[in-house]
Design a protein around this motif. Structure first.
Motif, short mmCIF file in Angstrom:
data_model
loop_
_atom_site.label_atom_id
_atom_site.label_comp_id
_atom_site.label_asym_id
_atom_site.label_seq_id
_atom_site.Cartn_x
_atom_site.Cartn_y
_atom_site.Cartn_z
N ALA A 156 1.66 10.24 33.11
CA ALA A 156 2.90 10.03 32.35
C ALA A 156 3.92 11.12 32.67
N LEU A 157 3.45 12.36 32.78
CA LEU A 157 4.37 13.45 33.11
C LEU A 157 4.97 13.26 34.50
N ALA A 158 4.14 12.91 35.47
CA ALA A 158 4.63 12.70 36.84
C ALA A 158 5.63 11.54 36.87
N HIS A 159 5.34 10.48 36.12
CA HIS A 159 6.24 9.32 36.08
C HIS A 159 7.58 9.71 35.46
N ALA A 183 -0.34 18.99 38.84
CA ALA A 183 0.63 19.14 39.92
C ALA A 183 2.01 18.73 39.41
N ILE A 184 3.01 19.56 39.67
CA ILE A 184 4.39 19.27 39.26
C ILE A 184 5.25 19.25 40.52
N THR A 185 5.85 18.11 40.77
CA THR A 185 6.68 17.93 41.96
C THR A 185 8.05 17.44 41.55
N SER A 186 9.08 18.14 41.99
CA SER A 186 10.44 17.74 41.66
C SER A 186 11.40 18.37 42.65
N PRO A 187 12.42 17.64 43.10
CA PRO A 187 13.35 18.21 44.08
C PRO A 187 14.36 19.18 43.49
N ASN A 188 14.58 19.12 42.15
CA ASN A 188 15.67 19.91 41.57
C ASN A 188 15.27 20.89 40.49
N GLU A 199 -7.24 25.16 34.71
CA GLU A 199 -7.91 25.64 35.91
C GLU A 199 -6.96 25.80 37.09
N GLY A 200 -6.07 24.82 37.27
CA GLY A 200 -5.20 24.88 38.44
C GLY A 200 -3.83 24.29 38.19
N LEU A 201 -2.81 24.94 38.76
CA LEU A 201 -1.44 24.44 38.70
C LEU A 201 -0.84 24.52 40.10
N THR A 202 -0.41 23.38 40.60
CA THR A 202 0.26 23.32 41.90
C THR A 202 1.70 22.89 41.68
N VAL A 203 2.63 23.72 42.12
CA VAL A 203 4.06 23.46 41.93
C VAL A 203 4.70 23.21 43.28
N ASN A 204 5.33 22.06 43.41
CA ASN A 204 6.08 21.73 44.62
C ASN A 204 7.53 21.44 44.21
N CYS A 205 8.28 22.49 44.03
CA CYS A 205 9.67 22.40 43.60
C CYS A 205 10.49 23.32 44.49
N PRO A 206 11.10 22.80 45.54
CA PRO A 206 11.77 23.64 46.55
C PRO A 206 12.91 24.49 46.01
N LYS A 207 13.49 24.10 44.86
CA LYS A 207 14.60 24.87 44.30
C LYS A 207 14.15 25.78 43.16
N LEU A 208 12.86 25.88 42.93
CA LEU A 208 12.35 26.70 41.82
C LEU A 208 12.79 28.15 41.97
N SER A 209 13.32 28.72 40.87
CA SER A 209 13.70 30.13 40.87
C SER A 209 12.93 30.93 39.82
N THR A 210 12.50 30.28 38.73
CA THR A 210 11.81 30.98 37.66
C THR A 210 10.61 30.18 37.18
N LEU A 211 9.46 30.84 37.12
CA LEU A 211 8.24 30.24 36.57
C LEU A 211 7.65 31.17 35.53
N ARG A 212 7.37 30.63 34.35
CA ARG A 212 6.62 31.35 33.32
C ARG A 212 5.33 30.59 33.09
N ALA A 213 4.23 31.29 33.19
CA ALA A 213 2.93 30.63 33.10
C ALA A 213 2.06 31.30 32.06
N TYR A 214 0.98 30.62 31.68
CA TYR A 214 0.03 31.20 30.74
C TYR A 214 -1.21 31.60 31.51
N ILE A 215 -2.36 31.05 31.20
CA ILE A 215 -3.58 31.42 31.92
C ILE A 215 -3.89 30.32 32.92
#
Length: 409
Positions: A156-159, A183-188, A199-215
């Protein structure tokens, strides 16, 4: 911005002068004639139905248990059918900013929500978004999306993300239903907040400038693999989507066998574009059995572009137990600001020597800021002899930078 905040003295006209509707309760005033929940719902319905022009923003909290102006508020929530009706009206009024809070029992959002195609910002708290409606064609103008305690699946999130082509800011906090691998994929997307333990987070966001994460045990961002470092990262900034410029690392468990100082040194060598480092992994250094390596040189000589350095009190205390050189082998030529959290009760000669090493290795330094931690005894004041002695020793340290100042906070 013209706005209307619901109160018992509400004026319904002229409605078209209002473009911001905030449904909330005042905490301080006490009203002699509280309204019934039905009266409040009727007021909101009339505002939305009788209005002839667009409404810019609508913020609704369904928690009215402490309201001073709603009769028997501890027994009531806004009626589900009323909320659905209001959102339907909002879809006709081209609402741009919508916040819906505290759905009882994590209900499915009002169906009309997915017809609010003019939305720019959306915030949902405690709703169920596990299954998006088949007719949902997307939020083509949405730029910011915040989900708190929302039930949500990976699919649902990916959609949703794929149907929000302009989305720039995404925040997930304490959501339910997401798998341990996301996995989070977004062009903008430029700003991403994932306050989830997984356990795992894969980010494919070519314009990403800031990420705040937990564990996150396995963090991968635009091809950058953080491996064992993942668990301790709580924030980072990127330049051009792949060059790491800011890294914030939290403390780690003392008995973590999955990570070593050698691994920390090795991984820092991959981040030579780093400009800001916030590091508090003192317990990690404490767990090391060998103290013969010159950690100051090995760690910081790999960060030639560092401009700002923040060190936790535990980190500086453990760092002082390793050999301390008079200065670093490779000067930190771009470093301008150093912040050090100081526990005066444990700060002694070796810790001061660490500060001296930095002062002798930073030709462009502008300020070194000593921040007192909360570990101090309540009765310690600024005349305490230990505090005065510490200040005197630090203030008299030589500095290679002529403009460097030493401040205490």
């Amino acid at each position: 911005m013209p706005q209307l905040i619901l109160s018992p003295h509400l004026l319904l006209n002229p409605l078209d002068l209002v473009d911001h509707l905030d449904i909330r309760y005042p905490m301080d005033p006490v009203y002699p004639d509280p309204l019934t929940i039905a009266t409040v719902e009727n007021i909101i319905s009339k505002i939305l139905l009788l209005r002839s022009s667009d409404l810019e923003a609508f913020h609704l909290s369904n928690d009215i248990s402490d309201s001073h102006f709603i009769k028997d508020s501890n027994k009531w929530r806004f009626n589900r059918d009323s909320i659905h009706k209001w959102v339907r009206y909002l879809s006709w009024r081209n609402v741009q900013h919508l916040s819906l809070f505290d759905s009882p029992e994590r209900e499915i959002p009002p169906p009309a929500l997915f017809s609010c195609t003019s939305l720019i910002t959306l915030e949902l708290h405690n709703y169920n978004l596990s299954h998006l409606p088949t007719h949902f064609s997307g939020f083509n103008r949405l730029r910011s999306c915040t989900f708190r305690s929302v039930e949500l699946t990976n699919h649902a999130l990916a959609h949703l993300i794929s149907h929000c082509p302009l989305l720039q800011n995404l925040s997930l906090s304490n959501c339910f239903g997401l798998s341990q691998q996301l996995a989070i994929t977004s062009p903008n997307i430029t700003d991403l907040n994932v306050n989830e333990s997984m356990e795992g987070l894969t980010v494919n966001c070519p314009k990403l400038s800031t990420l705040r994460a937990y564990i996150i045990k396995d963090l991968r961002v635009n091809g950058i693999m953080f491996h064992e470092l993942s668990c301790y990262i709580w924030g980072l900034n990127l330049q051009c989507g792949s060059n790491l410029t800011v890294l914030r690392m939290d403390s780690c468990p003392e008995n973590d066998d999955n990570f070593s100082v050698d691994r920390l040194i090795e991984m820092m060598g991959n981040f030579n574009s780093l400009k800001e480092l916030d590091i508090g992994v003192g317990p990690l250094l404490k767990s090391e059995k060998t103290r013969n390596m010159c950690l100051l040189n090995l760690l910081f000589e790999r960060l030639p572009n560092l401009q700002r350095l923040l060190m936790g009190s535990h980190f500086i205390l453990e760092l002082a137990k390793y050999p301390i050189p008079a200065c670093l082998t490779s000067p930190l030529s771009h470093l301008r600001t150093i912040q050090v959290y100081v526990d005066i009760t444990e700060f002694h000669d070796r810790e001061i020597r660490v500060l001296d090493c930095f002062l002798q290795s930073t030709p462009a330094l502008e300020k070194m800021e000593l921040r007192l931690t909360d570990d101090l005894d309540d009765d310690l004041d600024y005349d305490d002899q230990r505090y005065v002695k510490l200040l005197e020793e630090v203030m008299y340290l030589n500095r290679v930078s002529k403009q460097a100042r030493i401040l205490t906070v």
